[in-house]
Design an enzyme around this catalytic site. Structure first.
Site, PDB file in Angstrom:
ATOM      1  N   HIS A 163       0.839  -1.202   0.000  1.00 35.15           N
ATOM      2  CA  HIS A 163       0.000   0.000   0.000  1.00 35.15           C
ATOM      3  C   HIS A 163       0.874   1.252   0.000  1.00 35.15           C
ATOM      4  O   HIS A 163       2.078   1.156   0.215  1.00 35.15           O
ATOM      5  CB  HIS A 163      -0.902   0.013   1.253  1.00 35.15           C
ATOM      6  N   ASP A 208       0.840   5.229   1.883  1.00 30.33           N
ATOM      7  CA  ASP A 208       0.179   5.950   2.968  1.00 30.33           C
ATOM      8  C   ASP A 208      -0.478   7.195   2.379  1.00 30.33           C
ATOM      9  O   ASP A 208       0.015   7.760   1.408  1.00 30.33           O
ATOM     10  CB  ASP A 208       1.193   6.323   4.054  1.00 30.33           C
ATOM     11  N   HIS A 268       4.790   0.117  -0.076  1.00 27.95           N
ATOM     12  CA  HIS A 268       5.476  -0.698   0.924  1.00 27.95           C
ATOM     13  C   HIS A 268       4.575  -1.790   1.496  1.00 27.95           C
ATOM     14  O   HIS A 268       3.355  -1.756   1.320  1.00 27.95           O
ATOM     15  CB  HIS A 268       6.057   0.183   2.038  1.00 27.95           C
ATOM     16  N   ARG A 292       6.584  -8.511  16.478  1.00 30.90           N
ATOM     17  CA  ARG A 292       7.064  -7.167  16.188  1.00 30.90           C
ATOM     18  C   ARG A 292       5.972  -6.138  16.451  1.00 30.90           C
ATOM     19  O   ARG A 292       4.800  -6.346  16.117  1.00 30.90           O
ATOM     20  CB  ARG A 292       7.496  -7.107  14.724  1.00 30.90           C
TER      21      ARG A 292
HETATM   22  C1  OGA Z   1       1.556   1.524   8.144  1.00 33.42           C
HETATM   23  C2  OGA Z   1       2.802   0.824   7.802  1.00 33.42           C
HETATM   24  C3  OGA Z   1       4.804  -0.307   8.542  1.00 33.42           C
HETATM   25  C4  OGA Z   1       5.303  -1.119   9.679  1.00 33.42           C
HETATM   26  O1  OGA Z   1       1.154   1.478   9.341  1.00 33.42           O
HETATM   27  O2  OGA Z   1       0.960   2.139   7.235  1.00 33.42           O
HETATM   28  O3  OGA Z   1       3.133   0.764   6.659  1.00 33.42           O
HETATM   29  O4  OGA Z   1       6.458  -1.498   9.606  1.00 33.42           O
HETATM   30  N1  OGA Z   1       3.540   0.282   8.796  1.00 33.42           N
HETATM   31  O5  OGA Z   1       4.552  -1.380  10.613  1.00 33.42           O
HETATM   32 NI    NI Z   2       2.064   2.214   5.499  1.00 38.12          NI
END
Ligand code: OGA
Ligand code: NI
Length: 349
Positions: free
Chosen positions: A223, A225, A282, A292
């Site tokens: 996605h 942001d 990403h 995590r």
């Molecule tokens: C998000 C995201 C990345 C992560 O919350 O939009 O891409 O490493 N998070 O948690």
């Molecule tokens: Ni994100």
């Protein structure tokens, strides 16, 4: 004039309850079919961990404006060091986040995001766009988490609230500093722009529990942001974030230190920069033995603002044509909630 909030803007695109409640990760021994992705590697993975890695920017560097501008343009993502936030504080925020996710599901459902809501416990908002579920649970905060925290810990909510509010304050100040550098890079001659936006924020606590089958599960599906900038904190010992580089390969983003922050360009900054800064695509992978937790802070314009691509005169090209039409933030978010990344083709000028 009535102004609306980010939270209110979510009401127009309600989600169905079966898309909001994550599975009970405490009980799971095996990845259920609903969460098994047949092929998560639609692109090859770059296993070269150190090189090339994203730009690392020292906020105290004298040429910080050029460094950030260049990083936004070439990568759309960079790491920030010397931001003044202590490692102890990140540890505190993370431990409060872990305290929340460690609660039994019966507790977490008490603060579940409502179908038309923006804050609380639940899956990622992009969930309805995919046929498989993600190995993830989240908790979204906009300003104060007080009402939710009181439900979870009637006699012991204060620390959680203080830490989360304080974290947002620090992230807001850092975002604003980055924002000024970016504006300075994009339009050094237009100082009035500095006062032309009011801002909005959201803090997303992400939890990616240990996964029995990490090769066929995704923490977050690919996605972009939506807002201007995202500032992400991920602990050093558990990586998971990957970006799609030049539409060719997935590359892991490993923080260079425990207090390094990852900053990425979001859709609205991509539009504002007239497409010059990529809104980086990403995703998140999961791990078999490590649970995590990450902290994602989203910074953007107030939803009643209008975004107009900044175009300037280019001495090689002449007048630069805007790539996108002007769009109200509210309208943009609503289009994205319905069409996800197809939204860009809908606002081409
Ligand atoms: C998000 C995201 C990345 C992560 O919350 O939009 O891409 O490493 N998070 O948690
Ligand atoms: Ni994100």
């Amino acid at each position: 004039m009535s102004t609306s909030t980010l939270e209110e803007s979510f009401k127009e695109n309600p989600q169905s309850p079966q898309h909001i409640l994550p599975i009970d990760f405490h009980l799971i021994q095996e990845v259920p079919n609903s969460h098994l992705w047949p092929n998560i590697n639609n692109f090859p993975i770059n296993h070269d961990e150190k090189n090339p890695n994203v730009p690392i920017i020292d906020l105290l560097a004298p040429n910080v404006v050029q460094l950030i501008g260049h990083a936004c343009k070439t990568w759309g993502i960079f790491q920030v060091i010397n931001h003044g936030i202590s490692l102890d504080f990140f540890d505190e925020v993370e431990s409060q986040a872990r305290r929340l996710f460690a609660l039994p599901v019966e507790e977490k459902v008490k603060v579940m995001r409502s179908t038309s809501g923006a804050t609380g416990y639940g899956t990622a908002r992009i969930t309805p766009f995919f046929s498989k579920f993600m190995w993830h649970e989240g908790f979204t905060i906009m300003d104060s988490p007080l009402d939710h925290a009181k439900k979870l810990w009637p006699h012991d909510y204060q620390e959680f609230c203080d830490v989360m509010e304080n974290y947002q304050k620090k992230m807001k100040a850092l975002s604003f500093q980055l924002w000024l550098f970016i504006l300075n890079y994009l339009q050094p001659s237009q100082e009035h722009l500095i006062n032309s936006f009011e801002f909005t924020q959201a803090l997303q606590l992400n939890s990616y529990p240990c996964c029995p089958n990490p090769n066929h599960a995704l923490g977050l599906a690919p996605h972009t942001d939506s807002l201007f900038l995202t500032i992400l904190h991920q602990t050093n010992n558990t990586k998971g974030l990957q970006i799609l580089k030049k539409d060719q390969e997935w590359t892991s983003i490993t923080p260079i230190s425990n207090d390094a922050l990852i900053v990425n360009v979001g859709d609205l900054l991509h539009i504002l920069s007239n497409g010059e800064f990529p809104s980086v695509y990403h995703r998140v992978l999961v791990d078999q033995t490590k649970h995590r937790v990450s902290l994602a802070y989203f910074f953007g314009p107030q939803v009643d603002s209008t975004i107009v691509p900044l175009v300037s005169f280019d001495k090689n090209v002449g007048v630069v044509v805007p790539k996108y039409r002007k769009v109200k933030v509210k309208e943009y978010l609503s289009l994205k909630a319905k069409h996800l990344e197809k939204v860009f083709s809908l606002i081409r000028s």
